[in-house]
Write an enzyme that holds these catalytic residues in place. Structure first.
Site: not given
Ligand code: PGA
Length: 250
Positions: A9, A11, A95, A97, A167, A173, A213
């Protein structure tokens, strides 16, 4: 039986040129992927260019979001059929976000998911608790609630085209991954919920990815858990060497 799905992903990162460069580097060193699926989800602006590049390759293309209407006066939105048209096989929905920054509700996410399925896209439904919910012992209830609301009105045959991504929001992140045992426990809970909503045989076929992560140094242990069927990778999918190592998990 369940082929793991490793998805990047991206982003809101990468111009068209940067995306092409990354995908070319992935294709160069991809290696054998017969027992796993690989997916990249770039920003909308790079989909068209990457779609041509990825044709006849083992890497699939997905979008990071999708709207629920087929067309109309919906400024800024992208329809499921448009994503199919540009070569997407998958679309991420819900997601964290989108839920947190864009205020998306379970109802909206469910509409997006059903529209994606109806258009022949495979949705990746993201679910996960925030830190205070985990600390209060509510993680399971929150996640089960998101799974049920996200899948409302989805038939068993449609579910077979759906992927769930667990997640934990506090792990996204942050460099703070769920332990493999905690992730496995939540994945088993999600599979149990699917068995309750549908049946065990159907639940056993559904891929449940872990995200938050995921890195080259923790992917192998996460993937060794019986109910973890792939990874949704943010930060570590933006560089060819780290994403390739994750794709090549053992
Ligand atoms: P990350 O993001 O691997 O940077 O923690 C995962 C995601 O938001 O799908």
């Amino acid at each position: 039986m369940r082929k793991p799905l490793i998805a990047g992903n991206w982003k809101m990162y990468k111009t068209v040129g940067e995306g092409v460069e990354l995908v070319e580097a992935l294709l160069r060193d991809l290696g054998d992927t017969h027992d796993r699926e690989v997916l990249v989800c770039p920003p909308y602006t790079a989909l068209h260019a990457l779609s041509s590049l990825l044709q006849e390759t083992p890497i699939m293309l997905g979008a990071q979001d999708v709207f629920y209407e087929a067309q109309g006066a919906f400024t800024g939105a992208i329809a499921p059929g448009m994503l199919k048209d540009v070569g997407c096989q998958y679309a991420i929905v819900g997601h964290s976000e989108r839920r947190q920054i864009f205020g998306e509700s379970d109802e909206l996410i469910n509409r997006k998911l059903r529209a994606a399925l109806a258009a022949g896209l495979r949705p990746i439904l993201c679910v996960g608790e925030i830190k205070p919910q985990r600390d209060a012992g509510q993680a399971e209830a929150v996640v089960v609630g998101q799974v049920k609301a996200g899948l409302a009105g989805v038939s068993a045959s449609e579910l077979l085209n759906t992927v769930i991504a667990y997640e934990p929001v506090w792990a996204i992140g942050t460099g703070d991954t769920a332990t493999p045992a905690d992730a496995q426990a939540m994945h088993a809970t999600i599979r149990g919920t699917l068995a309750e909503l549908y049946d065990q045989a159907t639940a056993d076929q559904i891929r449940i990815q872990y995200g938050g992560s995921v890195k080259p140094d923790n992917v192998d242990e996460l993937m060794s858990q019986p109910d973890i069927d792939g990874a949704l990778v943010g930060g570590a999918s933006l560089k060819a060497d780290s994403f390739l190592r994750i794709i090549q998990f053992r």
